[in-house]
Design a protein around this motif. Structure first.
Motif, PDB file in Angstrom:
ATOM      1  N   ARG A   1       6.654   5.759  -5.757  1.00 51.09           N
ATOM      2  CA  ARG A   1       5.794   6.283  -4.697  1.00 51.09           C
ATOM      3  C   ARG A   1       6.567   7.048  -3.645  1.00 51.09           C
ATOM      4  NH1 ARG A   1       1.030   2.923  -5.385  1.00 51.09           N
ATOM      5  NH2 ARG A   1      -0.664   3.736  -4.128  1.00 51.09           N
TER       6      ARG A   1
ATOM      7  N   LEU B   1       2.997  -6.516  -6.479  1.00 49.02           N
ATOM      8  CA  LEU B   1       3.344  -6.852  -5.089  1.00 49.02           C
ATOM      9  C   LEU B   1       2.323  -7.828  -4.494  1.00 49.02           C
ATOM     10  CD1 LEU B   1       4.475  -3.314  -3.892  1.00 49.02           C
ATOM     11  CD2 LEU B   1       5.929  -5.357  -3.985  1.00 49.02           C
ATOM     12  N   ARG B   2       1.040  -7.614  -4.793  1.00 50.14           N
ATOM     13  CA  ARG B   2       0.018  -8.535  -4.267  1.00 50.14           C
ATOM     14  C   ARG B   2       0.181  -9.929  -4.867  1.00 50.14           C
ATOM     15  NH1 ARG B   2      -2.849  -3.618  -4.027  1.00 50.14           N
ATOM     16  NH2 ARG B   2      -3.333  -3.660  -6.238  1.00 50.14           N
TER      17      ARG B   2
ATOM     18  N   GLY C   1       1.366   3.554  -9.981  1.00 46.63           N
ATOM     19  CA  GLY C   1       1.624   3.478  -8.540  1.00 46.63           C
ATOM     20  C   GLY C   1       3.093   3.371  -8.191  1.00 46.63           C
TER      21      GLY C   1
ATOM     22  N   ARG D   1     -14.863  -0.006  -3.498  1.00 48.28           N
ATOM     23  CA  ARG D   1     -14.109  -0.724  -4.523  1.00 48.28           C
ATOM     24  C   ARG D   1     -14.406  -2.227  -4.547  1.00 48.28           C
ATOM     25  NH1 ARG D   1      -7.999   0.931  -5.795  1.00 48.28           N
ATOM     26  NH2 ARG D   1      -7.725   0.734  -3.553  1.00 48.28           N
TER      27      ARG D   1
ATOM     28  N   GLY E   1       1.314  -2.111  -7.287  1.00 46.14           N
ATOM     29  CA  GLY E   1       0.512  -2.736  -6.223  1.00 46.14           C
ATOM     30  C   GLY E   1       0.063  -4.139  -6.619  1.00 46.14           C
TER      31      GLY E   1
ATOM     32  N   ASN F   1      12.092   4.986  -4.288  1.00 50.95           N
ATOM     33  CA  ASN F   1      11.602   4.314  -5.502  1.00 50.95           C
ATOM     34  C   ASN F   1      12.152   5.007  -6.741  1.00 50.95           C
ATOM     35  OD1 ASN F   1       8.049   3.308  -4.942  1.00 50.95           O
ATOM     36  ND2 ASN F   1       9.930   2.415  -4.192  1.00 50.95           N
TER      37      ASN F   1
ATOM     38  N   LYS G   1      -6.213   5.452 -11.057  1.00 51.73           N
ATOM     39  CA  LYS G   1      -5.044   5.078 -11.867  1.00 51.73           C
ATOM     40  C   LYS G   1      -5.300   3.786 -12.651  1.00 51.73           C
ATOM     41  CE  LYS G   1      -2.338   4.913  -8.206  1.00 51.73           C
ATOM     42  NZ  LYS G   1      -3.311   5.334  -7.168  1.00 51.73           N
TER      43      LYS G   1
ATOM     44  N   LYS H   1       2.449   1.107   4.117  1.00 53.35           N
ATOM     45  CA  LYS H   1       3.851   1.535   3.948  1.00 53.35           C
ATOM     46  C   LYS H   1       4.387   1.120   2.577  1.00 53.35           C
ATOM     47  CE  LYS H   1       5.030   1.364   8.828  1.00 53.35           C
ATOM     48  NZ  LYS H   1       5.521   0.449   9.885  1.00 53.35           N
ATOM     49  N   ILE H   2       5.503   1.722   2.203  1.00 55.97           N
ATOM     50  CA  ILE H   2       6.071   1.462   0.881  1.00 55.97           C
ATOM     51  C   ILE H   2       7.168   0.398   0.960  1.00 55.97           C
ATOM     52  CG2 ILE H   2       7.244   2.528  -1.094  1.00 55.97           C
ATOM     53  CD1 ILE H   2       5.617   5.072  -0.328  1.00 55.97           C
ATOM     54  N   VAL H   3       6.973  -0.651   0.190  1.00 51.00           N
ATOM     55  CA  VAL H   3       7.896  -1.786   0.152  1.00 51.00           C
ATOM     56  C   VAL H   3       9.249  -1.309  -0.402  1.00 51.00           C
ATOM     57  CG1 VAL H   3       8.261  -4.033  -1.001  1.00 51.00           C
ATOM     58  CG2 VAL H   3       5.962  -3.397  -0.174  1.00 51.00           C
TER      59      VAL H   3
ATOM     60  N   ARG I   1      -2.558   5.523   4.248  1.00 50.56           N
ATOM     61  CA  ARG I   1      -2.117   5.641   2.846  1.00 50.56           C
ATOM     62  C   ARG I   1      -2.181   7.095   2.378  1.00 50.56           C
ATOM     63  NH1 ARG I   1      -6.098   1.405   0.535  1.00 50.56           N
ATOM     64  NH2 ARG I   1      -5.239   1.855  -1.516  1.00 50.56           N
TER      65      ARG I   1
ATOM     66  N   ARG J   1      -9.510  -6.131  -0.848  1.00 47.95           N
ATOM     67  CA  ARG J   1      -8.133  -5.783  -0.458  1.00 47.95           C
ATOM     68  C   ARG J   1      -8.040  -5.493   1.029  1.00 47.95           C
ATOM     69  NH1 ARG J   1      -5.717  -1.566  -4.776  1.00 47.95           N
ATOM     70  NH2 ARG J   1      -4.673  -0.915  -2.862  1.00 47.95           N
TER      71      ARG J   1
HETATM   72  N1  LIG Z   1       5.541   1.445  -5.486  1.00 48.40           N
HETATM   73  C1  LIG Z   1       4.725   0.830  -4.621  1.00 48.40           C
HETATM   74  C2  LIG Z   1       3.361   0.652  -4.927  1.00 48.40           C
HETATM   75  C3  LIG Z   1       2.542   0.038  -3.991  1.00 48.40           C
HETATM   76  N2  LIG Z   1       3.060  -0.387  -2.820  1.00 48.40           N
HETATM   77  C4  LIG Z   1       2.223  -1.003  -1.768  1.00 48.40           C
HETATM   78  O1  LIG Z   1       1.000  -1.476  -2.306  1.00 48.40           O
HETATM   79  C5  LIG Z   1      -0.099  -0.765  -1.714  1.00 48.40           C
HETATM   80  C6  LIG Z   1      -1.233  -0.660  -2.712  1.00 48.40           C
HETATM   81  O2  LIG Z   1      -0.790   0.050  -3.835  1.00 48.40           O
HETATM   82  P1  LIG Z   1      -1.758   0.231  -5.090  1.00 48.40           P
HETATM   83  O3  LIG Z   1      -1.050   1.062  -6.093  1.00 48.40           O
HETATM   84  O4  LIG Z   1      -2.283  -1.082  -5.526  1.00 48.40           O
HETATM   85  O5  LIG Z   1      -2.946   1.086  -4.427  1.00 48.40           O
HETATM   86  P2  LIG Z   1      -3.954   2.106  -5.136  1.00 48.40           P
HETATM   87  O6  LIG Z   1      -3.266   3.442  -5.201  1.00 48.40           O
HETATM   88  O7  LIG Z   1      -4.250   1.533  -6.476  1.00 48.40           O
HETATM   89  O8  LIG Z   1      -5.158   2.128  -4.245  1.00 48.40           O
HETATM   90  C7  LIG Z   1       0.509   0.547  -1.229  1.00 48.40           C
HETATM   91  O9  LIG Z   1      -0.263   1.188  -0.219  1.00 48.40           O
HETATM   92  C8  LIG Z   1       1.857   0.054  -0.704  1.00 48.40           C
HETATM   93  O10 LIG Z   1       1.729  -0.591   0.551  1.00 48.40           O
HETATM   94  C9  LIG Z   1       4.409  -0.194  -2.544  1.00 48.40           C
HETATM   95  O11 LIG Z   1       4.868  -0.566  -1.468  1.00 48.40           O
HETATM   96  N3  LIG Z   1       5.231   0.403  -3.453  1.00 48.40           N
END
Ligand SMILES: Nc1ccn([C@@H]2O[C@H](COP(=O)(O)OP(=O)(O)O)[C@@H](O)[C@H]2O)c(=O)n1
Ligand SMILES: Nc1ncnc2c1ncn2[C@@H]1O[C@H](COP(=O)(O)OP(=O)(O)O)[C@@H](O)[C@H]1O
Ligand SMILES: [Mg+2]
Length: 205
Positions: free
Chosen positions: A98, A46-47, A95, A134, A43, A102, A24, A68-70, A149, A138
């Motif tokens: 999810r 959130l980071r 992302g 990668r 993601g 959401n 993505k 988990k999903i925030v 995941r 992370r």
């Molecule tokens: N809508 C979202 C997207 C990500 N996240 C969190 O952020 C993590 C990493 O998402 P990401 O999109 O960066 O991961 P990738 O699909 O890019 O590997 C997810 O496994 C969730 O814990 C979330 O909680 N809600």
């Protein structure tokens, strides 16, 4: 300029979905270069929020570690702020959504319907290989969290893709090929119809 979600002028939003490691982020960077969108990775937002020392930081970190999903409230606020700050009106939201929560919350809060959903289809075997290579440091790119995941993707995220598919909004792309081969397919999806005609040499007739 009004706030994001104003009735008079809604931005164009494309949701970019696919399993963890499906590509993505990689493809979004290419789309930005060619088509003038702003890339918002839920993601990444959130980071960044986690590292900024916000009051939600520990909660976000714990959720990400567990795959988990925030809660939507947190993620949607970050998306809305990023949309507003960008000054653009075309967004790739990567992302997100999810899960059903959401999806429904974004629609209720912003009143924005996606133009379409770009869905990267890839096998778990390939996604696992990509994530383990990668090297972005992370905390969730380890085999234990990756498995969690994948489970969340199957149980919570795929139903969202199915929901949009039932509305005829999903553009599914085979993401198992090389980055360049995937982008060739993505490019066609984003190229306006009249441009496609021009490239075939018919527009001058
Ligand atoms: N809508 C979202 C997207 C990500 N996240 C969190 O952020 C993590 C990493 O998402 P990401 O999109 O960066 O991961 P990738 O699909 O890019 O590997 C997810 O496994 C969730 O814990 C979330 O909680 N809600
Ligand atoms: N088509 C592809 N073929 C091989 N590797 C890829 C491809 N697309 C992305 N990658 C690599 O796989 C990893 C995951 O890609 P990324 O774009 O971060 O996926 P996502 O955002 O869906 O998790 C990255 O290291 C990236 O360089
Ligand atoms: Mg990503």
């Amino acid at each position: 300029m009004g706030t994001v979600g104003d009735a008079e002028k809604k931005p164009t939003v494309v949701f970019v979905l696919g399993g963890p490691g499906s590509g993505k982020g990689t493809q979004c960077a290419n789309i930005v270069e060619h088509f003038g969108y702003t890339h918002l990775s839920a993601g990444d937002l959130l980071r960044a929020e986690m590292k900024s020392g916000s009051e939600n930081g520990t909660m976000i970190q714990d959720m990400i570690k567990e795959g988990k999903i925030v809660p939507s409230e947190v993620t949607i606020k970050l998306l809305q702020k990023a949309m507003h700050d960008s000054g653009n009106d075309k967004f790739l939201i990567d992302g997100f959504p999810r899960n059903e929560e959401n999806r429904a919350a974004f629609e209720a809060v912003t009143k924005i319907e996606p133009a379409f959903v770009l869905f990267f289809d890839c096998s778990e075997e390939e996604m696992e290989k990509r994530i383990l290579n990668r090297n972005q440091g992370r905390e969730d790119d380890n085999i234990e969290t990756i498995r969690k995941r994948f489970k969340v993707f199957l149980e919570s995220s795929l139903p969202v893709v199915k929901y949009y598919d039932s509305k005829g909004k999903v553009q599914k792309v085979d993401a198992a090929k090389s980055v360049d081969e995937v982008f060739e397919v993505v490019k066609v999806i984003f190229t306006p119809k009249d441009e496609k005609v021009k490239h075939h040499g018919c527009a001058i007739l």
